[in-house]
Design an enzyme around this catalytic site. Structure first.
Site, short mmCIF file in Angstrom:
data_model
loop_
_atom_site.label_atom_id
_atom_site.label_comp_id
_atom_site.label_asym_id
_atom_site.label_seq_id
_atom_site.Cartn_x
_atom_site.Cartn_y
_atom_site.Cartn_z
N GLU A 13 0.82 -1.21 0.00
CA GLU A 13 0.00 0.00 0.00
C GLU A 13 0.85 1.26 0.00
O GLU A 13 0.39 2.33 -0.39
CB GLU A 13 -0.92 0.00 1.22
N GLY A 79 -12.71 -3.18 2.56
CA GLY A 79 -13.81 -3.89 1.91
C GLY A 79 -15.05 -3.01 1.88
O GLY A 79 -15.37 -2.34 2.86
N MET A 191 -9.14 -2.88 9.25
CA MET A 191 -8.64 -3.46 10.51
C MET A 191 -7.79 -2.52 11.35
O MET A 191 -7.25 -2.98 12.37
CB MET A 191 -7.87 -4.75 10.20
N GLU A 192 -7.67 -1.25 10.99
CA GLU A 192 -6.76 -0.38 11.74
C GLU A 192 -7.30 1.01 12.08
O GLU A 192 -6.93 1.59 13.11
CB GLU A 192 -5.45 -0.17 10.95
N ASP A 215 -12.49 -4.80 -2.46
CA ASP A 215 -13.37 -5.95 -2.58
C ASP A 215 -14.69 -5.59 -1.93
O ASP A 215 -14.85 -4.51 -1.36
CB ASP A 215 -12.75 -7.18 -1.91
#
Length: 249
Positions: A13, A79, A191-192, A215
């Protein structure tokens, strides 16, 4: 303005962002490699948070305590949850929430104990500037049509709103639908971000974040993930941040 932190969870990333820094030099702290230098004339420190909320919180704390950053920008992938948050779109966060925080019945679901809140907002001015840069990059196009078509992307859009974070990779339709039902205004899941938002809130440091939808957080979430990050998301991140910093010259 002070030093600005640029954070992502994965090397793929950040690769294109690091390529924009002509004077990068590294410093190791807490097992993390912090790249210090300049981007478009602005003093920056670039680092991988690693994956998950605890790792992200550790990274954010080091940025405050060791490097004294004045602002934090998070970039990467997420996502899509909202029906219109499609693959290739960019989501600029206005607030974050931990979708796996539940200390009930002592506290309401999602509320962070002793904070009296579940949602942590991003800095309005920083977020507006990041959104403007994202909108400009998407309108002008930084990737050729053929590359976008490889991933079924036609007209990528920019969205602003809630992003939710949790310590699991949402990768099946059932989980995705459950999140949509319980948090109907959530645009994307990762997730962060919520952990970084909470640390920035604690230190009073302005925070903004953008995520490219990689996604639909369903059963196909793993398909060509790293290829998408490398060829689409990282290039969006580099172009948007370059535009963001150029506008602040």
């Amino acid at each position: 303005m002070g030093r600005i932190a640029i954070v992502s969870a994965m090397h793929e990333e950040l690769a294109a962002v690091l390529a924009l820094m002509p004077d990068e030099h590294k410093q190791m702290v807490a097992g993390r490699s912090f790249a210090l230098g300049h981007l478009n004339g602005h003093e920056v420190v670039v680092v991988l948070s690693r994956i998950g909320k605890v790792a992200a919180a550790t990274t954010a704390t080091v940025l405050m305590e060791r490097f004294g950053v004045a602002q934090v920008l998070f970039t990467g992938v997420a996502g899509g949850l909202a029906s219109d948050a499609r693959v290739g779109d960019v989501v600029v966060a206005t607030e974050f929430l931990q979708h796996d925080m539940d200390a009930s019945p002592l506290f309401p679901a999602y509320e962070v104990p002793l904070y009296g809140r579940a949602r942590f907002g991003t800095d309005p001015a920083l977020t507006a500037a990041l959104a403007l840069a994202a909108q400009s990059v998407l309108q002008q196009g930084v990737l050729d049509a053929a590359r976008l078509q490889d991933f079924g992307i036609t007209r990528p859009q920019m969205h602003q709103g809630l992003i939710v974070s949790g310590d699991r990779f949402v990768s099946n339709r059932r989980e995705s639908q459950q999140l949509q039902q319980s948090l109907p205004d959530a645009l994307a899941v990762e997730m962060e971000g919520a952990a970084v938002a909470q640390v920035c809130h604690d230190y009073g440091v302005p925070f903004a974040a953008m995520r490219t939808v990689s996604d639909r957080a369903d059963d196909d979430a793993h398909a060509d993930f790293l290829k998408f990050v490398t060829h689409v998301a990282s290039r969006y991140s580099a172009a948007i941040l370059a535009r963001f910093f150029a506008a602040r010259a």
